[in-house]
Design an enzyme around this catalytic site. Sequence first.
Site, PDB file in Angstrom:
ATOM      1  N   ASN A   1       2.514  -0.621   4.962  1.00 23.55           N
ATOM      2  CA  ASN A   1       2.901  -0.936   3.889  1.00 23.55           C
ATOM      3  C   ASN A   1       3.615  -2.234   3.869  1.00 23.55           C
ATOM      4  O   ASN A   1       4.673  -2.221   4.532  1.00 23.55           O
ATOM      5  CB  ASN A   1       3.539  -0.011   3.117  1.00 23.55           C
ATOM      6  CG  ASN A   1       4.001  -0.279   1.789  1.00 23.55           C
ATOM      7  OD1 ASN A   1       3.356  -1.129   1.229  1.00 23.55           O
ATOM      8  ND2 ASN A   1       4.934   0.507   1.211  1.00 23.55           N
ATOM      9  N   GLY A   2       3.058  -3.343   3.093  1.00 29.40           N
ATOM     10  CA  GLY A   2       3.659  -4.595   2.983  1.00 29.40           C
ATOM     11  C   GLY A   2       3.181  -5.873   3.283  1.00 29.40           C
ATOM     12  O   GLY A   2       1.733  -5.803   3.335  1.00 29.40           O
TER      13      GLY A   2
ATOM     14  N   ILE B   1      -5.220  -9.675   1.874  1.00 34.40           N
ATOM     15  CA  ILE B   1      -5.100 -10.577   2.932  1.00 34.40           C
ATOM     16  C   ILE B   1      -6.524 -10.066   3.613  1.00 34.40           C
ATOM     17  O   ILE B   1      -6.599  -8.867   4.074  1.00 34.40           O
ATOM     18  CB  ILE B   1      -4.196 -10.898   3.804  1.00 34.40           C
ATOM     19  CG1 ILE B   1      -3.037 -11.631   3.132  1.00 34.40           C
ATOM     20  CG2 ILE B   1      -4.633 -11.495   5.001  1.00 34.40           C
ATOM     21  CD1 ILE B   1      -1.588 -11.726   3.768  1.00 34.40           C
TER      22      ILE B   1
ATOM     23  N   ARG C   1      -4.967   1.701  -0.231  1.00 32.56           N
ATOM     24  CA  ARG C   1      -4.799   0.223   0.068  1.00 32.56           C
ATOM     25  C   ARG C   1      -4.957  -0.650  -1.120  1.00 32.56           C
ATOM     26  O   ARG C   1      -5.797  -0.492  -2.088  1.00 32.56           O
ATOM     27  CB  ARG C   1      -6.017  -0.468   1.106  1.00 32.56           C
ATOM     28  CG  ARG C   1      -5.735  -1.722   1.471  1.00 32.56           C
ATOM     29  CD  ARG C   1      -7.094  -2.275   2.279  1.00 32.56           C
ATOM     30  NE  ARG C   1      -6.746  -3.823   2.538  1.00 32.56           N
ATOM     31  CZ  ARG C   1      -7.860  -4.569   2.998  1.00 32.56           C
ATOM     32  NH1 ARG C   1      -9.025  -4.098   3.020  1.00 32.56           N
ATOM     33  NH2 ARG C   1      -7.484  -5.818   3.206  1.00 32.56           N
ATOM     34  N   LEU C   2      -3.957  -1.548  -1.203  1.00 36.99           N
ATOM     35  CA  LEU C   2      -3.913  -2.465  -2.243  1.00 36.99           C
ATOM     36  C   LEU C   2      -4.083  -4.077  -1.565  1.00 36.99           C
ATOM     37  O   LEU C   2      -3.318  -4.251  -0.723  1.00 36.99           O
ATOM     38  CB  LEU C   2      -2.564  -2.621  -2.947  1.00 36.99           C
ATOM     39  CG  LEU C   2      -2.615  -3.601  -4.417  1.00 36.99           C
ATOM     40  CD1 LEU C   2      -3.627  -3.138  -5.355  1.00 36.99           C
ATOM     41  CD2 LEU C   2      -1.261  -3.615  -4.668  1.00 36.99           C
ATOM     42  N   SER C   3      -5.362  -4.523  -1.610  1.00 37.35           N
ATOM     43  CA  SER C   3      -5.731  -5.607  -0.733  1.00 37.35           C
ATOM     44  C   SER C   3      -5.420  -6.744  -1.248  1.00 37.35           C
ATOM     45  O   SER C   3      -5.482  -7.197  -2.287  1.00 37.35           O
ATOM     46  CB  SER C   3      -7.347  -5.384  -0.363  1.00 37.35           C
ATOM     47  OG  SER C   3      -8.061  -5.487  -1.609  1.00 37.35           O
TER      48      SER C   3
ATOM     49  N   GLY D   1      13.023 -13.586  -7.430  1.00 31.94           N
ATOM     50  CA  GLY D   1      14.231 -14.093  -6.971  1.00 31.94           C
ATOM     51  C   GLY D   1      15.356 -13.142  -6.357  1.00 31.94           C
ATOM     52  O   GLY D   1      16.546 -13.440  -6.089  1.00 31.94           O
TER      53      GLY D   1
ATOM     54  N   ASP E   1      -3.021  -9.161   8.709  1.00 33.78           N
ATOM     55  CA  ASP E   1      -1.653  -9.280   9.416  1.00 33.78           C
ATOM     56  C   ASP E   1      -1.395  -7.666  10.002  1.00 33.78           C
ATOM     57  O   ASP E   1      -0.554  -7.719  10.856  1.00 33.78           O
ATOM     58  CB  ASP E   1      -0.401  -9.616   8.278  1.00 33.78           C
ATOM     59  CG  ASP E   1      -0.837  -8.457   7.111  1.00 33.78           C
ATOM     60  OD1 ASP E   1      -1.874  -7.870   6.870  1.00 33.78           O
ATOM     61  OD2 ASP E   1       0.192  -8.540   6.430  1.00 33.78           O
TER      62      ASP E   1
ATOM     63  N   CYS F   1       0.933  -1.103  -0.099  1.00 31.88           N
ATOM     64  CA  CYS F   1      -0.135   0.023   0.040  1.00 31.88           C
ATOM     65  C   CYS F   1       1.033   1.185   0.068  1.00 31.88           C
ATOM     66  O   CYS F   1       2.154   1.035  -0.153  1.00 31.88           O
ATOM     67  CB  CYS F   1      -0.902   0.060   1.182  1.00 31.88           C
ATOM     68  SG  CYS F   1      -1.661  -1.544   1.485  1.00 31.88           S
TER      69      CYS F   1
END
Length: 649
Positions: free
Chosen positions: A87-88, A62, A58-60, A380, A113, A2
């Site tokens: 954010n995270g 969970i 917000r980018l949702s 990666g 979370d 976010c």
Amino acid sequence: MCGLLAYVRAPAGTANPDLNRTDAADAIAQATRLMRHRGPDEPGGSWAGEQVVFGFNRLSFIDIAHSHQPMQWGPPDAPARYELVFNGEIYNYLELREELAAQHGAVFATDGDGEAIVAGYHHWGTGVLTRLRGMFAFAIWDNVAGELFCARDPFGIKPLFMATGPGGTVVGSEKKCLLDLVETVGFDTGIDERAVQHYTVLQYVPEPETLHRGIRRLESGCYARIRPGGAPAVTRYFTPRFDAVPISRDTEQARYDEITAVLEDSVAKHMRADVTVGAFLSGGIDSTAIAALAMRHNPKLITFTTGFEREGFSEIDVAAASAEAIGARHVTKVVSPDEFVAALPEIVWYLDEPVADPALVPLFFIAREARKHVKVVLSGEGADELFGGYTIYREPLSLRPFDFLPGPIRRSAGRVSRLLPEGMRGKSLLHRGSLTLQERYYGNARSFSDEQLRAVLPGFSPQWTHTDVTAPLYAESAGWDPVARMQHIDLFTWLRGDILVKADKMTMANSLELRVPFLDPEVFKVASALPVSAKITRTTTKYALRRALEPIIPAHVLHRPKLGFPVPLRHWLREGPLLEWAYATVDATGAGHLIDVAAVRTMLDEHRTGVTDHSRRLWTVLMLMLWHAIFVEHSVVPLISEPVYPVEL
């Protein structure tokens, strides 16, 4: 994933007396809109207290229906004590919630979370930071203590900028949002010429600097406490250490099994989401390993790669073969020269700070393509720094004979090297062998020598060198083996200054979350215990990781040289639309007080005619010129597109 803003207002009567609570909230709301791409699912979230204002997009992923932010939490006796913007992602949030409920009776109103962070902070204080497995930058306002607590994850996966002025302190996920608040906060927006010189040498601006004097970054592995009227008080909570544990024939296989097990666990936790998860896939072992392990949790995994039409600058065929071998559906994106050039202003606007790594351009395009199919991708990043993957890490082996020479003889070798013609075999070896590790190694980026810097920077100062950045890091790693010391340098320089900046910015530009399972505290514990013999040999890099991955990844990938997303920069700066753009950028720049325009034009002429390969140096100054045009001159206004993506992913 976010975008957050937090503004701690100066105490009443000390500054901005006409700025009331409503005005402050309006200013934050306006600035928050500049990073709508970081959170289009729920843009414009806000909360205003007497001393602090929060903004949030917000980018949702969970607990999508709940876990809205700003989030309020508190213990039963003070249910509104804390406000959180975060954010995270915290990948072990389920385990933390269970522990907090069982040991402390914590009660949660959501299934997400975010509450694990704030409840953990309440019960464990700053100790919560070492319990979090994830990527994070967050701010917690404590209504009882009257204090803002901010923190970043150990490796710096998620960004956090800070600025303090007479009006208070503002922290945020994007620098452009802070710049929009300069009249509210009143910080210094002058250009930091020391940071400009650091950027020109390193190809990125090293933390905690930015190119604006009044804006700094909270460094990776640090937290800050901010009280109204005061500057941030910063404390480091995580310092990586490489403490090698010898490997014997009896313990060798057990160590490989340990690497496999911890990677499997990390990928499993990184797959936690209520949305579709995909994976970036190049032709190397790192992304292939992550994708192969992710397939165990999602047999319908989609992988993504990008490349160019020019031969030798595409990983598409190898990545497609890897995807077929592990059974993944594969999507590719080929970037044309015209697309490359057209996207540059938009890309630099999203970056906030110049980063002279051309690989971020194809990353931008593959992120845009991936977002049409998924909302989260695994990648990666971090494997090279943790497991010893850069070819340059083998240099101490090739230079070992010089270690036995007395100092005067080593220095004589350096003087001899300067007398040899350019391109003569052995010249570079003699020169590098004459230097100590601290003198010759300052990370993967080596853009300009001091002589070249003097030619292009009117404000060049011999006192501003890479040692400003590396000297404290070498002091911390005294007594370690040379490879571990180089890894330590890269964790604090190249990884967080280049790799993670482009990963965050280019994916967030497309409202896509990127997760990096190698950069996990538990993976680091295993990797940091490897002796140098398990990382570097005379013929390979990442030795132990390759051995551990033998049963997991296709054989055609296992020993391929590292390429990443190669860009035909050298060729494109000699002909076609990129060359035309380069000349136009140099001719139009208003950054002549920072960069010698005539010197850059000469470099461009020499490169175009094939006299010298100046491609990386040219790209470094061109990105600085474009950044200056966008953020200082405002002569270039990027066309910021907001593609429409599928709602259900």
